[in-house]
Motif scaffolding. Structure first.
Motif, PDB file in Angstrom:
ATOM      1  N   TRP A  17       0.840  -1.204   0.000  1.00  0.00           N
ATOM      2  CA  TRP A  17       0.000   0.000   0.000  1.00  0.00           C
ATOM      3  C   TRP A  17       0.871   1.249   0.000  1.00  0.00           C
ATOM      4  CZ3 TRP A  17      -4.703  -1.434  -1.132  1.00  0.00           C
ATOM      5  CH2 TRP A  17      -5.141  -2.686  -0.734  1.00  0.00           C
ATOM      6  N   ARG A  22      -7.312   4.163  -0.858  1.00  0.00           N
ATOM      7  CA  ARG A  22      -7.620   3.602   0.452  1.00  0.00           C
ATOM      8  C   ARG A  22      -8.153   2.178   0.265  1.00  0.00           C
ATOM      9  NH1 ARG A  22     -11.741   7.150   2.915  1.00  0.00           N
ATOM     10  NH2 ARG A  22     -10.091   8.693   2.815  1.00  0.00           N
ATOM     11  N   ALA A  26      -9.982  -0.294   5.225  1.00  0.00           N
ATOM     12  CA  ALA A  26      -9.682   0.934   5.973  1.00  0.00           C
ATOM     13  C   ALA A  26     -10.970   1.605   6.451  1.00  0.00           C
ATOM     14  CB  ALA A  26      -8.876   1.893   5.106  1.00  0.00           C
ATOM     15  N   TRP A  37      -4.482   5.622   5.805  1.00  0.00           N
ATOM     16  CA  TRP A  37      -4.400   5.005   4.489  1.00  0.00           C
ATOM     17  C   TRP A  37      -4.371   6.039   3.375  1.00  0.00           C
ATOM     18  CZ3 TRP A  37      -2.612   0.420   4.352  1.00  0.00           C
ATOM     19  CH2 TRP A  37      -2.656  -0.323   5.532  1.00  0.00           C
ATOM     20  N   THR A  73       1.965   5.621   4.865  1.00  0.00           N
ATOM     21  CA  THR A  73       0.809   4.760   4.639  1.00  0.00           C
ATOM     22  C   THR A  73       0.654   3.692   5.722  1.00  0.00           C
ATOM     23  OG1 THR A  73       1.247   4.979   2.269  1.00  0.00           O
ATOM     24  CG2 THR A  73      -0.378   3.342   2.916  1.00  0.00           C
ATOM     25  N   GLY A  74      -0.528   3.657   6.336  1.00  0.00           N
ATOM     26  CA  GLY A  74      -0.878   2.614   7.282  1.00  0.00           C
ATOM     27  C   GLY A  74      -0.394   2.825   8.705  1.00  0.00           C
ATOM     28  N   TRP A 185       2.323  -4.024   4.802  1.00  0.00           N
ATOM     29  CA  TRP A 185       1.058  -3.396   4.422  1.00  0.00           C
ATOM     30  C   TRP A 185       1.435  -2.221   3.596  1.00  0.00           C
ATOM     31  CZ3 TRP A 185      -3.045  -2.612   8.787  1.00  0.00           C
ATOM     32  CH2 TRP A 185      -3.991  -3.629   8.721  1.00  0.00           C
TER      33      TRP A 185
END
Length: 185
Positions: A17, A22, A26, A37, A73-74, A185
């Motif tokens: 990701w 997204r 999420a 995200w 991200t994440g 992720w």
């Protein structure tokens, strides 16, 4: 991991990701919230003027209105604090070193509170951060699982997993990287 170009490219490519879309799992943010995200990879470095304070037990360790949030991200943001905002007398260098494919090599510090209790590897910094991470070079980040951290008076909750140093506040929705099964992720 080395900083060899091929190793870096492989490590950077492993992330699934990257913030462009997204994922279905999420949580959708509500008014005044951010989804982790929607954060990019490589990370963004965003100045934050909110009041940030960090305590080792009851001892003030850092205090600033000039933090930098690293958004990736994440992950919940990691707050980086300027060196002048940290009480350096409470820090002792550690032998621990880690490597981030986006930021470079990190060095760690133990913290000693006013009672003499030592908190191992509670802070880190990238003294020679990669070019894209230059805004945080020499700035300190810390684990809210080991220290008491506040953003505008709100107590920060620690990101799961022990390795990551994300700061969870009420404005964030996840799920957050760090839980079992969230690698790359």
């Amino acid at each position: 991991m080395s900083s060899n170009r091929n190793d870096l490219d492989r490590a950077r490519a492993a992330w699934r990701w990257r913030g462009q879309q997204r994922p279905d799992f999420a949580v959708t943010p509500g008014p005044g919230q951010e989804s982790v995200w929607d954060y990019p990879r490589p990370p963004a470095y965003v100045p934050d003027s909110r009041h940030v304070s960090v305590y080792a037990g009851d001892t003030l360790l850092a205090d600033t209105h000039c933090a930098m949030r690293v958004l990736e991200t994440g992950s919940p943001p990691t707050f980086y604090l300027p060196p002048e905002s940290v009480d350096m007398a409470q820090l002792t260098p550690s032998d621990r070193r880690t490597f981030c494919e986006w930021k470079g090599r990190a060095e760690y510090f133990h913290v000693t509170d006013s009672s003499g209790r030592r908190i191992d590897n509670a802070l880190w910094r990238y003294p020679d951060a990669f070019d894209d991470a230059a805004p945080i070079a020499g700035w300190f980040a810390c684990y809210p699982s080991q220290l008491r951290c506040f953003v505008d008076g709100e107590a920060v909750r620690a990101q799961a997993g022990g390795y990551y140093g994300g700061w969870i506040t009420d404005e964030l929705v996840g799920p957050f990287k760090g839980e079992p099964g969230t690698g790359h992720w």
